[in-house]
Scaffold this motif. Structure first.
Motif, short mmCIF file in Angstrom:
data_model
loop_
_atom_site.label_atom_id
_atom_site.label_comp_id
_atom_site.label_asym_id
_atom_site.label_seq_id
_atom_site.Cartn_x
_atom_site.Cartn_y
_atom_site.Cartn_z
N LYS A 1 48.14 51.58 39.41
CA LYS A 1 49.08 52.17 38.47
C LYS A 1 50.46 52.41 39.08
O LYS A 1 51.47 52.43 38.37
CB LYS A 1 48.53 53.50 37.93
CG LYS A 1 47.37 53.30 36.96
CD LYS A 1 46.81 54.64 36.49
CE LYS A 1 45.63 54.42 35.52
NZ LYS A 1 45.05 55.73 35.11
N ILE A 2 50.49 52.61 40.42
CA ILE A 2 51.79 52.85 41.05
C ILE A 2 52.41 51.56 41.57
O ILE A 2 53.39 51.57 42.31
CB ILE A 2 51.68 53.87 42.20
CG1 ILE A 2 50.76 53.34 43.32
CG2 ILE A 2 51.20 55.21 41.69
CD1 ILE A 2 50.71 54.27 44.53
N GLY A 3 51.80 50.41 41.19
CA GLY A 3 52.45 49.13 41.46
C GLY A 3 51.85 48.29 42.57
O GLY A 3 52.40 47.23 42.90
N VAL A 4 50.75 48.72 43.18
CA VAL A 4 50.11 47.90 44.23
C VAL A 4 49.44 46.70 43.57
O VAL A 4 48.68 46.85 42.61
CB VAL A 4 49.08 48.72 45.03
CG1 VAL A 4 48.37 47.83 46.06
CG2 VAL A 4 49.76 49.89 45.71
N SER A 5 49.72 45.51 44.07
CA SER A 5 49.18 44.30 43.45
C SER A 5 47.70 44.11 43.79
O SER A 5 47.19 44.66 44.79
CB SER A 5 49.95 43.07 43.93
OG SER A 5 49.71 42.84 45.31
N LYS A 6 47.04 43.31 42.97
CA LYS A 6 45.62 43.03 43.22
C LYS A 6 45.43 42.30 44.55
O LYS A 6 44.42 42.47 45.23
CB LYS A 6 45.05 42.19 42.07
CG LYS A 6 44.87 42.95 40.77
CD LYS A 6 44.14 42.11 39.73
CE LYS A 6 43.87 42.91 38.47
NZ LYS A 6 43.12 42.12 37.46
N LYS A 7 46.41 41.45 44.89
CA LYS A 7 46.33 40.70 46.15
C LYS A 7 46.33 41.65 47.35
O LYS A 7 45.57 41.47 48.31
CB LYS A 7 47.50 39.73 46.25
CG LYS A 7 47.46 38.83 47.47
CD LYS A 7 48.64 37.87 47.48
CE LYS A 7 48.62 36.99 48.73
NZ LYS A 7 49.77 36.05 48.77
N GLU A 8 47.21 42.70 47.29
CA GLU A 8 47.27 43.67 48.38
C GLU A 8 45.98 44.47 48.48
O GLU A 8 45.49 44.76 49.57
CB GLU A 8 48.47 44.60 48.18
CG GLU A 8 49.82 43.96 48.45
CD GLU A 8 50.96 44.93 48.21
OE1 GLU A 8 51.71 45.20 49.16
OE2 GLU A 8 51.09 45.42 47.07
N VAL A 9 45.44 44.82 47.32
CA VAL A 9 44.17 45.57 47.30
C VAL A 9 43.05 44.73 47.91
O VAL A 9 42.27 45.20 48.74
CB VAL A 9 43.80 45.99 45.86
CG1 VAL A 9 42.39 46.56 45.82
CG2 VAL A 9 44.80 47.01 45.34
N ARG A 10 43.00 43.45 47.50
CA ARG A 10 41.95 42.57 48.04
C ARG A 10 42.10 42.40 49.56
O ARG A 10 41.12 42.37 50.28
CB ARG A 10 42.00 41.22 47.34
CG ARG A 10 40.89 40.27 47.79
CD ARG A 10 40.92 38.96 47.05
NE ARG A 10 39.88 38.07 47.56
CZ ARG A 10 38.62 38.08 47.17
NH1 ARG A 10 38.23 38.92 46.22
NH2 ARG A 10 37.73 37.25 47.70
N SER A 11 43.35 42.31 50.03
CA SER A 11 43.59 42.17 51.46
C SER A 11 43.10 43.40 52.22
O SER A 11 42.48 43.28 53.28
CB SER A 11 45.09 41.96 51.72
OG SER A 11 45.36 41.92 53.10
#
Length: 626
Positions: free
Chosen positions: A545-555
């Protein structure tokens, strides 16, 4: 019936969480059934007389692995279902009804797993039998059969386990208060303090254990390995993660702060699990290495035990001619070489530091004879001899440097008096002509041998080398029927098949146990990580919700999951590798060859762990990043 249908519906709704548990359990059931079915297959029973005791012991080990795995898996599902159970209770469903529903769920999963495992086990049993017979070196002709006793044993064992875990599920609603059920996933851990003292102690204990291993004190090293490994995960990992937090540039890059904090937050709960898995890997890798290396070296071990295709002690000229005729008539295995090996067998005493120096069993061999057999026996060249000089050959029970034996005298009683020989050199090599206790072989010059042969009649071993000696079954069996104990007949084929059967059985058992161990430990890490994923779902929702992308989360997920998977694997490899290195050094084994086999075992283990790692990332990401 309503509760039963609700249980089925719940299973369908949680099918993704049950799949890996289902797969791992099916693998365990297939292997357990396979081990039990082998006991009732005539082709296997006739191949290995020790099969029943070996398989029974292995079955107990398997049951232990399976109980630990199922217990841990059940605790994962229990924790995951607490909130759901609390909701049922809040809606007014009676505790008894909730307990029955959970009981039915566990029974249904267990029954499906057991049925699937048995069906696949029966289908694959013929393949498993053929594989074992191939490893044992027996003909791959086996009739298809379905041993009822194996089915009943497998069903009974797993039914007991399933009922036990189902009863545990039934009492879940009674073990916790309603508030505890709703807040089960919110229970966290205090961030542990970094202890440089504990981290240093972990390093000291592990390095000390390695030193003890390399100095022949492996039993003393084991407690240090256990404690050191636990402290490593309990303290050193905390210390390293705390250090990572202080590296501000990297720590605040992207969402590394989330991954590092998550690992630090969970390290106390993970420490015991990671320690157990690392220790299991420590114990498993040497066994896997031993199984593969021994099986790969079957031919070499057989050659060391029986260097000639056929060798026996000559007793009668007529029998010698008959044996020669039998061997010569085997046109598929033509004779390459035939040798007569005269030996003078006697007793002696010596000042050299042999264990039995006051009652030394000695086989004297002439220098000329030695040069005839040295290539086959893989002994190498020796310096020329003269007068009373002798060169000794003995491999086992040499506990001092070989230089300490040089120059010592050996006294040999002869009919007219004593003969003294002086050791010019000791070769730590084995001269293997017969089975049984290894005597001391002394090589003397031809003149000395001839003089002593006039006083003590030599015995003569007749040795044959033939082509394709691994397939001389019929000739070997014919010679065995003809021989008696006094002939000391030793054939390469008998040694080769015996060693191959033993190492093949070991390889089959160790590989099967390793597969179960991998399935169990990989699944335990998987369930632990998925449990944490469910607990952390809300945190990742806030990040998105605060803008972290799915790619960063997966990393981030990939990094923190790799940390949990790679640490026990690396420590297990390090501990197991040092243990094996100590064995290589202690027994003067081929370091390069055995290291290569160890790397094969590590590669096999690492590949399967990589698969579990990929599954964990995928499942974790699906839970928190969708």
């Amino acid at each position: 019936m309503t509760l039963f249908n609700l249980a089925k519906k719940n299973i369908k709704g949680n099918i993704n969480n049950y799949l890996l548990y289902f797969f791992s359990m099916v693998v365990c059931i297939i292997i357990f059934y396979t081990f039990n079915s082998l006991l009732y297959i005539p082709e296997i029973q006739n191949t290995d007389p020790y099969l029943e005791s070996t398989m029974s012991q292995t079955s107990f080990i398997l049951i232990g692995f399976i109980i630990v795995f199922i217990g841990y898996s059940n605790s994962f599902f229990t924790k995951k279902r607490k909130k759901e159970v609390g909701l049922y209770s809040l809606l007014g469903v009676k505790k008894k009804s909730i307990g029955r529903m959970l009981f039915f769920e566990n029974i249904i999963i267990g029954a499906i797993t057991l049925l699937t495992g048995l069906v696949l086990g029966i289908i694959l049993s013929r393949l498993s039998t053929m594989l074992l017979l191939k490893l044992l070196g027996a003909p791959i002709e086996v009739s298809f059969s379905i041993p009822l006793k194996a089915i009943l044993t497998t069903t009974l064992i797993f039914t007991i386990i399933i009922i036990f875990t189902s009863v545990q599920s039934y009492f879940l609603i009674y073990r916790f208060r309603l508030i505890e059920l709703f807040h089960a996933e919110k229970k966290g851990e205090k961030v542990p303090k970094a202890s440089l003292l504990s981290a240093g102690l972990a390093f000291v204990l592990l390095t000390s254990s390695y030193w003890l291993m390399l100095n022949g004190m492996a039993m003393l090293a084991i407690p240090l390995v256990v404690i050191g490994t636990y402290l490593l995960f309990r303290s050193l990992t905390v210390y390293l993660l705390k250090r990572a937090q202080k590296k501000k540039t990297k720590y605040y890059h992207g969402i590394n702060i989330i991954g590092t904090s998550h690992l630090l937050y969970r390290v106390r709960g993970n420490a015991l699990m990671l320690t157990i898995i690392a220790l299991l890997i420590t114990g498993a890798l040497p066994y896997i290495h031993a199984a593969f290396s021994e099986y790969a070296m079957t031919e070499k071990d057989a050659r060391d035990s029986a260097p000639f295709s056929y060798i026996y002690l000559s007793k009668d000229e007529a029998i010698d001619k008959q044996i020669n005729r039998i061997i010569a008539n085997d046109k598929n295995h033509p004779i390459i070489e035939q040798l007569d090996i005269p030996i003078i067998s006697l007793k002696g005493t010596t000042t050299a530091p042999f264990e039995d120096n006051n009652d030394l069993s000695i086989n004297l061999m002439a220098e000329q004879t030695y040069h005839q057999v040295k290539k086959t026996l893989d002994l190498g060249d020796i310096p020329p001899l003269s007068g009373e000089q002798a060169i000794a050959f003995k491999y086992y029970f040499i506990h001092q440097p070989i230089a300490n034996f040089k120059g010592h005298d050996i006294e040999i009683p002869l009919p007219p008096g004593k003969q003294t020989l002086t050791l010019k050199k000791l070769e730590k090599k084995s001269v293997r002509l017969t089975d049984g206790e290894e005597p001391l072989y002394l090589i003397v010059d031809d003149k000395m041998f001839s003089e002593m042969a006039e006083q003590i009649n030599p015995i003569t071993y007749k040795a044959y080398e033939v082509e394709n000696e691994k397939t001389t079954k019929e000739t070997s069996e014919t010679l065995q029927k003809l021989s008696d104990e006094n002939m000391q007949l030793l054939t390469y084929y008998d040694k080769y098949t015996t060693i191959k059967a033993l190492t093949g059985m070991k390889m089959f058992i160790v590989s099967s146990l390793a597969l179960v161990l991998l399935a169990a430990t990989g699944s335990i890490i998987y369930f632990k990580q998925i449990s944490e994923a469910h607990a952390d779902r809300n945190r990742y929702e806030i990040l998105r919700k605060i803008g972290v992308s799915k790619k960063e989360v997966r990393s981030t997920i990939a990094k923190q999951t790799l940390f949990v998977f790679i640490l026990p694997l690396l420590i297990g490899i390090l501990n197991g590798g040092m243990l094996l290195l100590s064995i290589f050094v202690a027994y003067d084994m081929d370091l390069i060859g055995n290291t290569l086999y160890f790397l094969y075992a590590v590669a096999a283990y690492g590949t399967i762990y990589l698969i579990y790692y990929g599954l964990t990332i995928t499942s974790y990401n699906r839970i928190v990043n969708n």
